[in-house]
Design a protein around this motif. Structure first.
Motif, short mmCIF file in Angstrom:
data_model
loop_
_atom_site.label_atom_id
_atom_site.label_comp_id
_atom_site.label_asym_id
_atom_site.label_seq_id
_atom_site.Cartn_x
_atom_site.Cartn_y
_atom_site.Cartn_z
N ALA A 20 -21.25 21.62 21.41
CA ALA A 20 -21.64 21.91 22.78
C ALA A 20 -22.38 20.75 23.44
CB ALA A 20 -22.52 23.16 22.82
N GLU A 21 -22.66 19.70 22.66
CA GLU A 21 -23.37 18.55 23.20
C GLU A 21 -22.56 17.90 24.31
OE1 GLU A 21 -25.14 14.24 21.66
OE2 GLU A 21 -24.47 15.74 20.23
N ILE A 22 -23.22 17.51 25.37
CA ILE A 22 -22.54 16.93 26.52
C ILE A 22 -21.95 15.57 26.15
CG2 ILE A 22 -22.85 16.08 28.88
CD1 ILE A 22 -25.01 18.17 29.22
N ASP A 45 -16.10 27.16 33.19
CA ASP A 45 -16.74 25.94 32.68
C ASP A 45 -17.28 25.05 33.80
OD1 ASP A 45 -16.30 26.67 30.06
OD2 ASP A 45 -14.41 25.56 29.88
N LYS A 48 -20.56 26.69 34.62
CA LYS A 48 -21.44 26.65 33.45
C LYS A 48 -21.95 25.24 33.16
CE LYS A 48 -19.56 30.63 30.93
NZ LYS A 48 -18.77 31.05 29.73
N SER A 49 -21.14 24.23 33.45
CA SER A 49 -21.58 22.85 33.20
C SER A 49 -22.80 22.51 34.05
CB SER A 49 -20.44 21.87 33.48
OG SER A 49 -20.05 21.91 34.85
N ASN A 52 -25.83 24.67 32.79
CA ASN A 52 -26.35 24.15 31.52
C ASN A 52 -27.34 23.00 31.74
OD1 ASN A 52 -26.49 23.75 28.62
ND2 ASN A 52 -25.11 22.02 28.91
N ILE A 53 -26.98 22.04 32.58
CA ILE A 53 -27.89 20.90 32.76
C ILE A 53 -29.13 21.29 33.55
CG2 ILE A 53 -26.10 19.14 32.45
CD1 ILE A 53 -26.03 18.80 35.50
N ASN A 55 -30.56 24.37 33.36
CA ASN A 55 -31.38 25.14 32.42
C ASN A 55 -32.04 24.26 31.36
OD1 ASN A 55 -31.01 27.66 33.57
ND2 ASN A 55 -29.20 28.14 32.38
N ASN A 56 -31.42 23.12 31.04
CA ASN A 56 -31.96 22.23 30.03
C ASN A 56 -32.72 21.04 30.61
OD1 ASN A 56 -30.96 23.20 27.21
ND2 ASN A 56 -29.15 23.37 28.52
N TRP A 171 -23.59 15.44 37.99
CA TRP A 171 -22.58 16.49 38.19
C TRP A 171 -22.06 16.35 39.60
CZ3 TRP A 171 -21.61 20.52 41.48
CH2 TRP A 171 -20.82 21.59 41.03
#
Length: 417
Positions: A20-22, A45, A48-49, A52-53, A55-56, A171
């Motif tokens: 799952a690592e970018i 996706d 979600k992409s 994901n960034i 949220n992290n 993104w």
């Protein structure tokens, strides 16, 4: 036995986490044939992409987006990031009436606090050059807002769609932060892990956010230089209107194509690019184009010119839009970004375009294009479906005003023909 089983589970979790690592560069797509109407669930996706960034994120999120609407998970993720101490700054578009097409935009501005718009620049342009006439898009493009009123979208707009996260992730692409773009329209998203790319996008962001320079007042922040991402990938970045891509990237790539040029595009009205596509076809290059049905109603003459010159053009007949602003060339090059292939987009709007060189991703993009091409019946190589009618599959039951005439689904007479 239990210890062995626990070890196996641990190893599986490690492998899943690593998978799952970018990666350095990834492209995600929104398939317009999956959903029968927009879905506000961020389930694919492409969405979600971004989720994901966000949220992290640990330090910073800077974004320049057209607006936000009906995309609750992204909205909440931004609010939560702010609450946990991430520094968030943003830019959105506002028209000369200080309104945005997406009804959650003003709410986000108020909730995040540090968000600016191009409103004052639009007023300045209006006063100096009367842009409502000189730079008019000349389209009947109205957007529904929460109170049900309508507003004309002005000529010069802040049309970017990009996020910079932790000075490392970018993104971007054709996808607005809305449920229709994230789940229903044909779109694409590019996610890049590169401090160098993030730095270039940050300069463009600073020019708008900190220097308050939009549209024609912007200074050039990128020379379109080649950036090596890894041994398989390089890219060039262009920002309109200070460094538009047509003369130095898009047109030369079409003119020098050896095998094929496939173009999924929302608006295609730039005469120079149209001529390049026509000449490429005459050189026996395999040229194929998919355009949006609503955009074609606005400017049908351009598809007519291409068809009269034997260039294969399909007008999509999905419920959603063909919203990409892209091309793939010779299993090598992808053009991707926020910029429609129009004079206004290149010369007036704030836009970003990336020219990506990667053989694997280009081949994947080609297959995505061929899939979309094959979903459209050959009838629409010669005829033009109405965007809200029984010819456009699902458009009469999707809850969307697909042709911007103020009538939705069964209220639109075209749905009864």
């Amino acid at each position: 036995m239990k210890k062995i089983l626990a070890l196996i589970i641990l190893l599986i979790n490690i492998l899943v986490a690593n998978s799952a690592e970018i990666q350095d560069v990834q492209i995600f797509y929104v398939n317009p044939t999956v959903n029968k109407r927009p879905k506000n669930n961020c389930s694919n996706d492409a969405c979600k992409s971004l989720l994901n960034i966000i949220n992290n994120s640990e330090k910073s999120i800077n974004f320049a987006i057209y607006g936000i609407g009906d995309e609750d998970k992204i909205y909440k993720a931004l609010i939560n990031a702010k609450k946990r101490g991430v520094k968030i700054q943003g830019i959105t578009d506002m028209n000369i009436n200080n309104k945005n097409p997406y009804f959650d935009t003003w709410k986000l501005i108020n909730d995040l606090e540090f968000v600016k718009t191009d409103y004052l620049t639009d007023i300045k342009l209006l006063e100096e050059q009367k842009i409502q006439n000189k730079y008019s898009l000349r389209i009947k493009d109205y957007a529904k807002v929460k109170d049900g009123s309508k507003m004309k979208v002005p000529g010069a707009i802040m049309h970017n769609k990009f996020f910079i996260v932790d000075n490392e992730y970018v993104w971007t692409g054709s996808t607005n932060v809305s449920s229709s773009c994230m789940s229903y329209n044909a779109n694409n998203v590019l996610l890049i892990k590169s401090k160098e790319v993030a730095n270039i996008y940050q300069k463009e962001f600073d020019e708008m956010y900190h220097n308050n320079n939009f549209h024609k007042y912007k200074n050039k922040t990128s020379d379109g230089q080649t950036i090596k991402i890894n041994e398989d990938t390089s890219l060039r970045i262009f920002f309109s209107p200070s460094n538009p891509p047509n003369d130095f990237a898009i047109k030369p790539l079409i003119d020098n194509a050896k095998e094929y040029v496939y173009v999924p595009i929302f608006f295609l009205t730039n005469k120079e690019l149209i001529n390049s596509l026509i000449f490429a076809n005459k050189r026996n290059i395999d040229v194929k184009i998919i355009v949006d049905s609503a955009a074609n109603i606005v400017n049908p003459q351009y598809v007519k010119i291409l068809r009269e010159n034997n260039v294969p053009v399909k007008v999509e007949n999905w419920g959603g839009k063909m919203h990409m602003k892209s091309a793939v060339i010779d299993d090598k090059t992808i053009i991707i970004g926020s910029m429609n292939w129009t004079g206004v987009a290149q010369n007036s709007n704030d836009e970003n375009t990336i020219v990506l060189e990667n053989t694997k991703l280009a081949k994947e993009f080609k297959q995505k294009f061929i899939y979309l091409w094959n979903t459209i019946p050959n009838r629409w190589l010669y005829e033009n479906p109405k965007p809200e009618s029984k010819n456009s599959i699902g458009s009469c039951s999707d809850g969307i005003d697909n042709d911007h005439d103020g009538l939705i689904d069964r209220d639109d007479p075209d749905c009864h023909i």
